[in-house]
Motif scaffolding. Structure first.
Motif, short mmCIF file in Angstrom:
data_model
loop_
_atom_site.label_atom_id
_atom_site.label_comp_id
_atom_site.label_asym_id
_atom_site.label_seq_id
_atom_site.Cartn_x
_atom_site.Cartn_y
_atom_site.Cartn_z
N MET A 1 6.37 -10.49 -25.19
CA MET A 1 7.76 -10.50 -25.64
C MET A 1 8.63 -11.03 -24.51
SD MET A 1 10.00 -7.32 -27.21
CE MET A 1 10.18 -6.45 -25.65
N LYS A 2 9.42 -12.07 -24.81
CA LYS A 2 10.24 -12.68 -23.76
C LYS A 2 11.68 -12.84 -24.23
CE LYS A 2 9.80 -17.09 -22.47
NZ LYS A 2 9.10 -18.26 -21.88
N LEU A 3 12.60 -12.36 -23.39
CA LEU A 3 14.03 -12.47 -23.68
C LEU A 3 14.65 -13.49 -22.74
CD1 LEU A 3 16.52 -11.12 -25.19
CD2 LEU A 3 16.78 -9.74 -23.11
N THR A 4 15.39 -14.45 -23.30
CA THR A 4 16.11 -15.43 -22.48
C THR A 4 17.61 -15.24 -22.70
OG1 THR A 4 14.31 -17.02 -22.74
CG2 THR A 4 16.42 -17.90 -21.98
N ILE A 5 18.33 -15.05 -21.61
CA ILE A 5 19.78 -14.89 -21.70
C ILE A 5 20.43 -16.27 -21.69
CG2 ILE A 5 21.83 -13.85 -20.62
CD1 ILE A 5 19.74 -11.74 -21.44
N LEU A 6 21.07 -16.65 -22.78
CA LEU A 6 21.79 -17.94 -22.81
C LEU A 6 23.22 -17.76 -22.28
CD1 LEU A 6 20.76 -19.32 -26.34
CD2 LEU A 6 19.61 -19.64 -24.14
N GLY A 7 23.77 -16.59 -22.53
CA GLY A 7 25.12 -16.30 -22.05
C GLY A 7 25.32 -14.79 -22.08
N CYS A 8 26.11 -14.27 -21.15
CA CYS A 8 26.25 -12.81 -21.09
C CYS A 8 27.62 -12.39 -20.57
CB CYS A 8 25.16 -12.21 -20.21
SG CYS A 8 25.20 -12.81 -18.52
N HIS A 9 28.60 -13.31 -20.62
CA HIS A 9 29.93 -12.97 -20.12
C HIS A 9 30.84 -12.67 -21.31
CE1 HIS A 9 29.16 -14.03 -15.88
NE2 HIS A 9 28.15 -14.64 -16.46
N SER A 10 31.86 -11.91 -21.04
CA SER A 10 32.72 -11.49 -22.14
C SER A 10 33.86 -12.48 -22.34
CB SER A 10 33.29 -10.10 -21.86
OG SER A 10 34.23 -10.17 -20.82
N ALA A 11 34.46 -12.40 -23.50
CA ALA A 11 35.75 -13.02 -23.82
C ALA A 11 35.76 -14.54 -24.00
CB ALA A 11 36.80 -12.60 -22.80
N GLU A 291 18.51 -4.00 -14.55
CA GLU A 291 18.60 -5.41 -14.17
C GLU A 291 19.92 -5.97 -14.70
OE1 GLU A 291 16.55 -7.45 -12.49
OE2 GLU A 291 14.67 -6.30 -12.36
N LEU A 292 20.39 -7.01 -14.03
CA LEU A 292 21.62 -7.68 -14.49
C LEU A 292 21.27 -8.90 -15.32
CD1 LEU A 292 23.69 -7.66 -11.17
CD2 LEU A 292 24.04 -6.19 -13.18
N ALA A 293 21.85 -9.01 -16.50
CA ALA A 293 21.72 -10.26 -17.25
C ALA A 293 22.45 -11.35 -16.49
CB ALA A 293 22.32 -10.10 -18.65
N GLU A 294 21.88 -12.56 -16.52
CA GLU A 294 22.53 -13.76 -15.95
C GLU A 294 22.17 -14.91 -16.86
OE1 GLU A 294 21.19 -14.55 -11.93
OE2 GLU A 294 21.42 -12.43 -11.43
N ASP A 295 23.07 -15.87 -16.99
CA ASP A 295 22.78 -17.03 -17.84
C ASP A 295 21.48 -17.70 -17.36
OD1 ASP A 295 25.28 -16.29 -18.68
OD2 ASP A 295 26.21 -18.26 -18.43
N GLY A 296 20.57 -17.89 -18.29
CA GLY A 296 19.32 -18.57 -17.97
C GLY A 296 18.20 -17.64 -17.50
N LYS A 297 18.51 -16.38 -17.24
CA LYS A 297 17.50 -15.42 -16.74
C LYS A 297 16.57 -14.98 -17.87
CE LYS A 297 17.62 -11.41 -13.58
NZ LYS A 297 18.60 -10.54 -12.88
N GLN A 298 15.30 -14.74 -17.52
CA GLN A 298 14.34 -14.30 -18.53
C GLN A 298 13.76 -12.94 -18.16
OE1 GLN A 298 11.61 -17.66 -18.85
NE2 GLN A 298 12.77 -18.36 -20.63
N PHE A 299 13.48 -12.16 -19.18
CA PHE A 299 12.85 -10.85 -19.01
C PHE A 299 11.61 -10.79 -19.89
CE2 PHE A 299 17.37 -10.36 -18.26
CZ PHE A 299 17.42 -9.63 -17.08
N GLU A 300 10.48 -10.44 -19.28
CA GLU A 300 9.25 -10.38 -20.08
C GLU A 300 8.66 -8.98 -20.09
OE1 GLU A 300 6.22 -13.58 -20.39
OE2 GLU A 300 7.44 -14.55 -18.85
#
Lengths: 301, 301
Positions: A1-11, A291-300
């Motif tokens: 299972m792999k999560l990719t953050i495309l964006g994680c900033h508000s507003a 962990e901190l989400a960041e644009d482009g970061k992946q979590f497996e």
């Protein structure tokens, strides 16, 4: 299972930070979760194949979570997509997308299937033989759901050496994987756990954004491997969190602790903070694995 | 007069190319022209101050020209804008923006003033004492307007040496700037052109996208200093241009030639072409002064 953050900033999207969107690859699926403005470009940047996305899950209809939908739908059309696209979103998105398409006199070459959500209790909204997706009712200024993605328990693993030693017909192998005791060629009943091993534990991911602190979600996300919980603010601005129905990093950690999550991922940071490391530190006062989400970061997992 | 290209590619935004949006600074105005997805980020990248934009002109309701509007409107709200925002756009945009705001339960802190366009003949849609803006009816798959931005002729310039030598009362200076002959202290009538010089010629810019080749626009854009004319295709794909109601680089040049434009700016390139230099070469076979629009490029008159 792999999560990719495309964006994680508000507003609002900025030059180097995108609004909320994530891709979860789980079993054979590539699920898109939320779709802020510019998501289609972030999909390209992260080399996610557009054609693999069959299901899109939208938490709520604030712009920073949904304004990329019309553009993505148009682009899929220009790419001459043929496969159905399923969209799970609060009631209302179908109306606005349909109006945008009508005004552009642009109809899709593929079927758009809207699953409009309006329930205030958790419901199963997607299921196949490998994965299920449940809503997580959240507490925000507009109707909002998080989503729980869960693998189904897989088949037991054949212990091929034990099976051969026990002299079992090949025809029984599938039954063994399904957990049954079977009879060998000599007519002896062999216990399943002597012939097979437990399957990998099913993996799970919960996406919770946007929301005020809400313990109501704990039973739904209990024991999840990864929990993304929004942390728009730090505890020093908890008054703003309360006022805008968002959470602080500390509150996100309290949910992770109560839910016995494996990993807590923070995100949806307000741009008022320059350094997001402080979010991690605040949360770690309550819950260790953050962990901190960041644009482009992946979590497996 | 300064034009900044925020985006000039057709169809879909990509990692390094944005869909149509431009900023025209003319006299005291900062006009935004079209607003594809991601325009708010390009405004930031090009350091255009959001607060200076009072008027937005939208050519048509295809996504690559308008899908950035909802996000920009939301962001202006988050920036606590108070000044009115005027939007000149085909009928329909007001309905879709209003629906998006309603679904987000987000109302603007400022007044949104929609000027809905539906005329098929050129009309004056904005005017103050320095600038006027006219529509340029275009020929596309949906209702589309280009826009002609024109400075008004300024006052004549006082030739201060001549005025002093002719011994004229200061009270008459304004009359001289307005073009009148005046009487000096000795009672002699002095011709205006002995006391003043012609004003700078008024500058003008015409934006024409998207459109099939249409000579109907020539009288409207005649003698314009800069003409942006879409060239989605090269002449070798003129069948596609005809089919999709777009233009080729050669056709854009033919319009520039007939209109006696000062400069032709090409843009709205199809992504099927790798090298856009070929567009310039094709157009220069017909009309000499051709420039290629590029994201971030500026043109000054």
């Amino acid at each position: 299972m792999k999560l990719t953050i495309l964006g994680c900033h508000s507003a609002t999207p900025r030059i180097n930070s995108n609004t909320t969107s994530q891709v979860l690859e789980i079993k054979n699926h590539t699920f898109l979760i939320d779709c802020g403005e510019g998501t289609q470009v972030e999909l390209r940047r992260n080399k996610i194949k557009f054609g693999k996305i069959m299901h899109i899950f939208i938490s709520h209809l604030h712009g920073d979570h949904v304004f990329g939908m019309a553009g993505l739908i148009s682009t899929l059309n220009l790419l001459t997509r043929e496969k159905d696209l399923h969209i799970y979103a609060p009631k209302g998105l179908k109306e606005v997308i349909t109006l945008q398409m009508k005004l552009a006199a642009s109809w899709t070459s593929y079927q758009l299937v809207f699953h409009e959500l309006s329930s205030n209790t958790s419901e199963l909204i997607f299921e196949d033989d490998q994965v299920e997706v449940h809503t997580i009712p959240l507490d925000h200024r507009v109707y909002t759901n998080g989503f729980l993605f869960k693998e189904k328990p897989g088949e037991r693993k054949l212990d091929i050496n034990a099976v051969k030693k026990a002299d079992i017909e090949v025809a029984y192998y599938q039954k063994i994987k399904q957990g049954f005791d079977v009879v060998n060629k000599k007519g002896q009943l062999i216990a399943n756990n002597a012939l097979s091993k437990a399957p990998n534990p099913p993996k799970s991911y919960a996406f919770c954004s946007d929301t005020a602190y809400s313990e109501r979600i704990v039973p739904i996300v209990e024991n999840v491997d990864m929990l993304y919980h929004e942390s728009t603010f730090l505890e020093k601005n908890s008054d703003l969190a309360t006022k805008t129905k968002h959470s602080t990093a500390k509150q996100a950690a309290q949910i992770a602790l109560k839910a016995k999550a494996g990993l807590l991922i923070l995100g949806h940071y307000s741009t008022r903070y320059g350094d997001f490391k402080v979010f991690q530190e605040e949360a770690q006062g309550i819950f260790k694995n953050v962990e901190l989400a960041e644009d482009g970061k992946q979590f497996e997992v």
